[in-house]
Design a protein around this motif. Structure first.
Motif, PDB file in Angstrom:
ATOM      1  N   GLU A   5     -74.651 -12.565 -37.149  1.00  0.00           N
ATOM      2  CA  GLU A   5     -75.221 -11.985 -35.926  1.00  0.00           C
ATOM      3  C   GLU A   5     -74.225 -12.039 -34.768  1.00  0.00           C
ATOM      4  O   GLU A   5     -74.401 -11.365 -33.757  1.00  0.00           O
ATOM      5  N   GLN A   6     -73.191 -12.870 -34.924  1.00  0.00           N
ATOM      6  CA  GLN A   6     -72.176 -12.986 -33.869  1.00  0.00           C
ATOM      7  C   GLN A   6     -70.948 -12.118 -34.148  1.00  0.00           C
ATOM      8  O   GLN A   6     -69.970 -12.187 -33.404  1.00  0.00           O
ATOM      9  N   ALA A   7     -70.987 -11.329 -35.216  1.00  0.00           N
ATOM     10  CA  ALA A   7     -69.845 -10.454 -35.550  1.00  0.00           C
ATOM     11  C   ALA A   7     -69.897  -9.248 -34.626  1.00  0.00           C
ATOM     12  O   ALA A   7     -70.651  -8.311 -34.846  1.00  0.00           O
ATOM     13  N   ASN A   8     -69.108  -9.290 -33.562  1.00  0.00           N
ATOM     14  CA  ASN A   8     -69.233  -8.248 -32.528  1.00  0.00           C
ATOM     15  C   ASN A   8     -67.954  -7.429 -32.349  1.00  0.00           C
ATOM     16  O   ASN A   8     -67.771  -6.773 -31.338  1.00  0.00           O
ATOM     17  N   GLY A   9     -67.072  -7.472 -33.357  1.00  0.00           N
ATOM     18  CA  GLY A   9     -65.849  -6.678 -33.263  1.00  0.00           C
ATOM     19  C   GLY A   9     -66.082  -5.232 -33.681  1.00  0.00           C
ATOM     20  O   GLY A   9     -67.215  -4.768 -33.848  1.00  0.00           O
ATOM     21  N   ARG A  10     -64.963  -4.556 -33.882  1.00  0.00           N
ATOM     22  CA  ARG A  10     -64.966  -3.132 -34.196  1.00  0.00           C
ATOM     23  C   ARG A  10     -65.591  -2.819 -35.561  1.00  0.00           C
ATOM     24  O   ARG A  10     -65.508  -3.621 -36.488  1.00  0.00           O
ATOM     25  N   THR A  11     -66.198  -1.632 -35.668  1.00  0.00           N
ATOM     26  CA  THR A  11     -66.696  -1.139 -36.947  1.00  0.00           C
ATOM     27  C   THR A  11     -66.043   0.208 -37.251  1.00  0.00           C
ATOM     28  O   THR A  11     -65.941   1.062 -36.367  1.00  0.00           O
TER      29      THR A  11
ATOM     30  N   VAL B  21     -67.667 -12.684 -53.677  1.00  0.00           N
ATOM     31  CA  VAL B  21     -68.647 -11.869 -52.963  1.00  0.00           C
ATOM     32  C   VAL B  21     -68.334 -11.900 -51.472  1.00  0.00           C
ATOM     33  O   VAL B  21     -68.118 -12.980 -50.915  1.00  0.00           O
ATOM     34  N   HIS B  22     -68.316 -10.739 -50.851  1.00  0.00           N
ATOM     35  CA  HIS B  22     -68.264 -10.643 -49.395  1.00  0.00           C
ATOM     36  C   HIS B  22     -69.650 -10.224 -48.912  1.00  0.00           C
ATOM     37  O   HIS B  22     -70.150  -9.179 -49.335  1.00  0.00           O
ATOM     38  N   VAL B  23     -70.270 -11.015 -48.072  1.00  0.00           N
ATOM     39  CA  VAL B  23     -71.543 -10.609 -47.464  1.00  0.00           C
ATOM     40  C   VAL B  23     -71.205 -10.034 -46.094  1.00  0.00           C
ATOM     41  O   VAL B  23     -70.620 -10.711 -45.250  1.00  0.00           O
ATOM     42  N   ARG B  24     -71.544  -8.776 -45.877  1.00  0.00           N
ATOM     43  CA  ARG B  24     -71.069  -8.057 -44.702  1.00  0.00           C
ATOM     44  C   ARG B  24     -72.120  -7.961 -43.590  1.00  0.00           C
ATOM     45  O   ARG B  24     -71.792  -7.691 -42.445  1.00  0.00           O
ATOM     46  N   ALA B  25     -73.399  -8.117 -43.963  1.00  0.00           N
ATOM     47  CA  ALA B  25     -74.468  -8.079 -42.951  1.00  0.00           C
ATOM     48  C   ALA B  25     -75.729  -8.645 -43.575  1.00  0.00           C
ATOM     49  O   ALA B  25     -75.877  -8.641 -44.796  1.00  0.00           O
TER      50      ALA B  25
ATOM     51  N   VAL C 289     -55.636  -0.493 -49.013  1.00  0.00           N
ATOM     52  CA  VAL C 289     -56.661   0.254 -48.278  1.00  0.00           C
ATOM     53  C   VAL C 289     -57.705  -0.706 -47.735  1.00  0.00           C
ATOM     54  O   VAL C 289     -58.067  -1.687 -48.384  1.00  0.00           O
ATOM     55  N   THR C 290     -58.156  -0.427 -46.530  1.00  0.00           N
ATOM     56  CA  THR C 290     -59.322  -1.096 -45.951  1.00  0.00           C
ATOM     57  C   THR C 290     -60.393  -0.036 -45.760  1.00  0.00           C
ATOM     58  O   THR C 290     -60.181   0.937 -45.033  1.00  0.00           O
ATOM     59  N   ARG C 291     -61.516  -0.193 -46.458  1.00  0.00           N
ATOM     60  CA  ARG C 291     -62.560   0.833 -46.408  1.00  0.00           C
ATOM     61  C   ARG C 291     -63.677   0.510 -45.423  1.00  0.00           C
ATOM     62  O   ARG C 291     -64.366   1.397 -44.961  1.00  0.00           O
ATOM     63  N   HIS C 292     -63.858  -0.778 -45.152  1.00  0.00           N
ATOM     64  CA  HIS C 292     -65.020  -1.164 -44.349  1.00  0.00           C
ATOM     65  C   HIS C 292     -64.644  -2.233 -43.335  1.00  0.00           C
ATOM     66  O   HIS C 292     -64.426  -3.387 -43.720  1.00  0.00           O
ATOM     67  N   VAL C 293     -64.568  -1.847 -42.072  1.00  0.00           N
ATOM     68  CA  VAL C 293     -64.446  -2.812 -40.977  1.00  0.00           C
ATOM     69  C   VAL C 293     -65.835  -2.883 -40.336  1.00  0.00           C
ATOM     70  O   VAL C 293     -66.353  -1.861 -39.884  1.00  0.00           O
ATOM     71  N   ILE C 294     -66.446  -4.054 -40.353  1.00  0.00           N
ATOM     72  CA  ILE C 294     -67.814  -4.204 -39.823  1.00  0.00           C
ATOM     73  C   ILE C 294     -67.827  -5.398 -38.879  1.00  0.00           C
ATOM     74  O   ILE C 294     -67.672  -6.542 -39.302  1.00  0.00           O
ATOM     75  N   GLY C 295     -68.008  -5.121 -37.598  1.00  0.00           N
ATOM     76  CA  GLY C 295     -68.047  -6.191 -36.606  1.00  0.00           C
ATOM     77  C   GLY C 295     -66.751  -6.993 -36.567  1.00  0.00           C
ATOM     78  O   GLY C 295     -66.749  -8.160 -36.193  1.00  0.00           O
ATOM     79  N   GLY C 296     -65.647  -6.363 -36.945  1.00  0.00           N
ATOM     80  CA  GLY C 296     -64.347  -7.038 -36.942  1.00  0.00           C
ATOM     81  C   GLY C 296     -63.958  -7.589 -38.304  1.00  0.00           C
ATOM     82  O   GLY C 296     -62.775  -7.712 -38.616  1.00  0.00           O
ATOM     83  N   TYR C 297     -64.929  -7.958 -39.127  1.00  0.00           N
ATOM     84  CA  TYR C 297     -64.632  -8.414 -40.484  1.00  0.00           C
ATOM     85  C   TYR C 297     -64.262  -7.204 -41.353  1.00  0.00           C
ATOM     86  O   TYR C 297     -64.853  -6.131 -41.208  1.00  0.00           O
TER      87      TYR C 297
ATOM     88  N   GLN D 211     -58.741  -9.111 -49.969  1.00  0.00           N
ATOM     89  CA  GLN D 211     -58.877 -10.212 -49.022  1.00  0.00           C
ATOM     90  C   GLN D 211     -59.982  -9.912 -48.035  1.00  0.00           C
ATOM     91  O   GLN D 211     -60.367  -8.760 -47.816  1.00  0.00           O
ATOM     92  N   PHE D 212     -60.534 -10.982 -47.483  1.00  0.00           N
ATOM     93  CA  PHE D 212     -61.570 -10.898 -46.454  1.00  0.00           C
ATOM     94  C   PHE D 212     -60.909 -11.410 -45.181  1.00  0.00           C
ATOM     95  O   PHE D 212     -60.344 -12.509 -45.155  1.00  0.00           O
ATOM     96  N   ALA D 213     -60.932 -10.578 -44.142  1.00  0.00           N
ATOM     97  CA  ALA D 213     -60.132 -10.901 -42.966  1.00  0.00           C
ATOM     98  C   ALA D 213     -60.879 -10.509 -41.695  1.00  0.00           C
ATOM     99  O   ALA D 213     -61.912  -9.839 -41.739  1.00  0.00           O
ATOM    100  N   LEU D 214     -60.325 -10.950 -40.589  1.00  0.00           N
ATOM    101  CA  LEU D 214     -60.960 -10.726 -39.289  1.00  0.00           C
ATOM    102  C   LEU D 214     -59.920 -10.105 -38.358  1.00  0.00           C
ATOM    103  O   LEU D 214     -58.767 -10.545 -38.323  1.00  0.00           O
ATOM    104  N   LEU D 215     -60.323  -9.091 -37.603  1.00  0.00           N
ATOM    105  CA  LEU D 215     -59.426  -8.547 -36.585  1.00  0.00           C
ATOM    106  C   LEU D 215     -59.173  -9.630 -35.539  1.00  0.00           C
ATOM    107  O   LEU D 215     -60.056 -10.435 -35.257  1.00  0.00           O
ATOM    108  N   PRO D 216     -57.984  -9.655 -34.944  1.00  0.00           N
ATOM    109  CA  PRO D 216     -57.667 -10.728 -33.998  1.00  0.00           C
ATOM    110  C   PRO D 216     -58.437 -10.567 -32.672  1.00  0.00           C
ATOM    111  O   PRO D 216     -58.979  -9.529 -32.403  1.00  0.00           O
TER     112      PRO D 216
END
Lengths: 267, 267
Positions: free
Chosen positions: A114-120, A218-222, B234-242, B262-267
């Protein structure tokens, strides 16, 4: 709709504290996969329920499970460890054991989705499936799957029966279908970690009898919206029997909620 | 061509036994990524070199690394554990530490890739790139990358300079290029585990300044043939920075040799 306390998933993944960083659980035979052993996603959910109790953040966002030995119905223990607790992410480990044998080792990082507030920015979309009401229950008319009970826990719907279900594999190791708990429980992040391993392996469409998971990430995205989940699974590379299986879960609101890849071996 | 003993990679990932399941290493500043800290793939290679000494099978086939803290040039220790040694696969864990801080935790399963004799079935092919000789050295004419030294260790060649390198990101988070060690060392499975994290993150093409790896899972699919490696990321899904980043490496004989996410976060 059921509550947290009366779904089979909640009952069968329950853990009880048994000392510092130690939990007990009881594995049941209600989640058996091909081979008649507890499904790997189910074992992972048990381990994650224990680990989640010790983590300072609510959502498992990336989870890696190494499958060491087959599990069996009966008592199990989970030993947990917090490797690092940061402000934004926290990482821990869980070891699921039965008797003196380690069954699954899990490395998991938690965060607060719920705190993931970066770019989509999205480059792909949910599978294009007709509404679940216009799809077939895959188990209704499928070939018999001896020893498999997990298909009584989950409901799978597809526009046409998959090739493996009719005894005529298509030769294309890709599947798309709807998925939900049969008892109406909605998914949450831990359930998603189980669900990515809950369907027929894509290699069944190559005429293979099954697939033994070595590792699952597994990546949980939301956090998922209530309702049916749209799934897509594909195996692109089988090399010398080793293969990956990619799995995506999109929720009823059209959001990607989980993405997984497993490394597995043909039997 | 250099031998195992005179490549910078071999020197800088060297580990020395320091007791039962314990090794020492010295991290160098020759593999620094964006941010001026040792690259995650380099740290993973150090941990794997230690773990490989304790494993009864030669090839790391699936490796998951959780990045807990940034590393720094200087002394490091690796503690290893064999979780299960089977006949066909063996799983272990390695913890890379500096001082009293754990930097990276690695869960890895080893096998013998030469013994992988099951079925092969491919649904994708290597990136379609002009020969390396007809491509540009990406670092030749690229924007400055302050603090980055890993680009002196690896050579990247692409048909056209990527958008990020010319200061004009394309908006498409996908890249294809050739990759090799600049000193001519050929890749092996442990080098592949480093190489999947050795290139510019695909999100640079979205105008992002970098990407912080939380977790990296690598599948090593074959021992690579000598020579240039064709890569696709390739990065297909940026969601809330993740976001996830998928990476493939194909060898000079056209074989898929590594696949990572990899699972990563935008800075």
């Amino acid at each position: 709709m059921t509550t947290m306390t009366d779904s089979t998933f909640d009952t069968d993944t329950r853990v009880e504290p048994a000392g510092a960083h130690a939990y007990t659980a009881t594995l049941t035979d209600r989640w058996d996969a091909l081979g008649g052993v507890p499904n790997g996603g189910y074992l992972l959910a048990v381990a994650l329920r224990a680990l989640a109790r010790d983590m300072p953040l609510p959502d498992p966002v990336v989870v890696s499970a190494a499958y060491l030995r087959p599990g069996a119905p009966g008592p199990a223990e989970v030993a947990t460890e917090v490797a690092r607790a940061g402000r934004r992410v926290a990482t821990g480990e869980a070891q699921l054991r039965q008797g003196d044998k380690e069954i699954v080792r899990v490395l998991a990082t938690f965060a607060d989705l719920e705190q993931a507030n970066g770019r989509t920015h999205m480059r792909s979309t949910a599978p294009d499936l007709p509404a679940p009401e216009r799809c077939h229950d895959v188990m209704d008319g499928s070939v018999a799957l001896p020893g498999v009970s997990i298909t009584d826990r989950f409901e799978y719907r597809a526009p046409v029966l998959p090739g493996w279900a009719t005894g005529a594999p298509t030769g294309e190791s890709e599947l798309a279908f709807w998925l939900r708990f049969r008892d109406g429980r909605d998914a949450d992040p831990i359930a998603l970690a189980a669900m990515v391993d809950a369907a027929a392996p894509a290699v069944l469409e190559l005429g293979e009898p099954g697939s033994a998971t070595i590792e699952l990430t597994v990546h949980v995205r939301a956090r998922p919206a209530p309702g049916w989940l749209a799934c897509r699974t594909v195996t692109r590379h089988v090399i010398g029997g080793y293969h990956e299986e990619d799995f995506e879960i999109w929720d009823s609101a059209g959001a990607l909620v989980a993405q997984s890849r497993q490394f597995a071996l043909l039997p």
